[in-house]
Scaffold this motif. Structure first.
Motif, short mmCIF file in Angstrom:
data_model
loop_
_atom_site.label_atom_id
_atom_site.label_comp_id
_atom_site.label_asym_id
_atom_site.label_seq_id
_atom_site.Cartn_x
_atom_site.Cartn_y
_atom_site.Cartn_z
N ALA A 172 7.09 4.43 7.88
CA ALA A 172 5.63 4.43 7.90
C ALA A 172 5.12 5.46 8.91
O ALA A 172 5.73 5.65 9.96
N PRO A 173 4.02 6.12 8.56
CA PRO A 173 3.45 7.10 9.50
C PRO A 173 2.93 6.44 10.76
O PRO A 173 2.63 5.31 10.82
N THR A 198 7.37 2.16 4.22
CA THR A 198 6.42 2.13 3.11
C THR A 198 7.02 2.89 1.94
O THR A 198 8.18 3.32 1.99
N ASP A 244 6.79 -3.59 7.94
CA ASP A 244 5.86 -3.21 9.01
C ASP A 244 6.10 -1.77 9.46
O ASP A 244 5.21 -1.11 9.99
N THR A 245 7.32 -1.28 9.27
CA THR A 245 7.68 0.07 9.73
C THR A 245 8.11 1.00 8.60
O THR A 245 8.49 2.14 8.85
N SER A 291 0.85 -1.19 0.00
CA SER A 291 0.00 0.00 0.00
C SER A 291 0.89 1.25 0.00
O SER A 291 1.77 1.38 0.84
N ASP A 318 6.45 6.21 -0.73
CA ASP A 318 5.65 7.42 -0.96
C ASP A 318 5.14 7.40 -2.40
O ASP A 318 5.41 6.45 -3.15
N GLY A 329 2.03 4.70 0.95
CA GLY A 329 1.76 5.57 2.09
C GLY A 329 1.28 4.85 3.33
O GLY A 329 0.98 5.48 4.34
N GLY A 330 1.22 3.53 3.30
CA GLY A 330 0.78 2.76 4.46
C GLY A 330 1.51 1.44 4.53
O GLY A 330 2.35 1.14 3.69
N THR A 331 1.18 0.65 5.52
CA THR A 331 1.87 -0.63 5.69
C THR A 331 1.03 -1.81 5.24
O THR A 331 1.44 -2.96 5.41
N GLY A 332 -0.11 -1.55 4.64
CA GLY A 332 -0.95 -2.64 4.16
C GLY A 332 -0.34 -3.33 2.96
O GLY A 332 0.52 -2.78 2.27
#
Length: 109
Positions: free
Chosen positions: A108-109, A98, A95-96, A55, A100, A57-60
Motif C-alpha cells: 500500500a502507498p 492492496t 492494512d499494508t 479499494s 493495483d 490502490g488503497g487500503t479501504g
C-alpha cells in the motif's frame, strides 16, 4: 444461690461453611479481576448476506450484498486471502497491501 443470666451463645460456624464461603468469595474475585478472560468476542468483517471488497490502490474496504458486483474502484479480495473477522490474519495483512488496477498485490502507498 448464684444468679443465672441468659447470655447468647457465641456464634460458631462449622469449618465447612467457612471454607465454602471463602471459596465462593475467592471465585467471585477471580472472575471480577480477570474480566472473564477465557471469553473472546470476534467481530465479523461483513454481515450475513454480504462479502468484503478492497479499494483498488488503497487500503479501504467495504461490504457488498451477495447479489451485487463490487462498485467502481473496488475489487474482490484474491481467493484464499479474504478477511473474515476484524484483526484476523488477512485483515491485518490488507492494512499494508492492496491491489493495483491489474489485480496484482502490491504494498500500500
Amino acid at each position: 444461690m448464684p444468679r443465672r443470666t441468659n447470655r447468647p451463645a457465641p456464634a460458631v460456624r462449622p469449618a465447612g461453611i467457612r471454607l465454602a464461603a471463602a471459596a465462593l468469595v475467592s471465585a467471585a474475585a477471580a472472575v471480577a479481576l480477570t474480566g472473564c478472560a477465557g471469553f473472546e468476542y470476534r467481530e465479523d468483517i461483513c454481515s450475513s448476506g454480504e462479502y468484503p471488497v478492497l479499494s483498488v490502490g488503497g487500503t479501504g474496504s467495504a461490504c457488498v450484498s451477495d447479489k451485487e458486483m463490487p462498485p467502481a474502484g473496488f475489487a474482490r479480495y484474491p481467493e484464499g486471502k479474504v478477511p473474515q473477522q476484524v484483526d484476523d490474519k488477512w485483515d491485518v495483512y490488507w492494512d499494508t497491501h492492496t491491489l493495483d488496477k491489474d489485480g496484482t498485490i502490491i504494498e500500500a502507498p
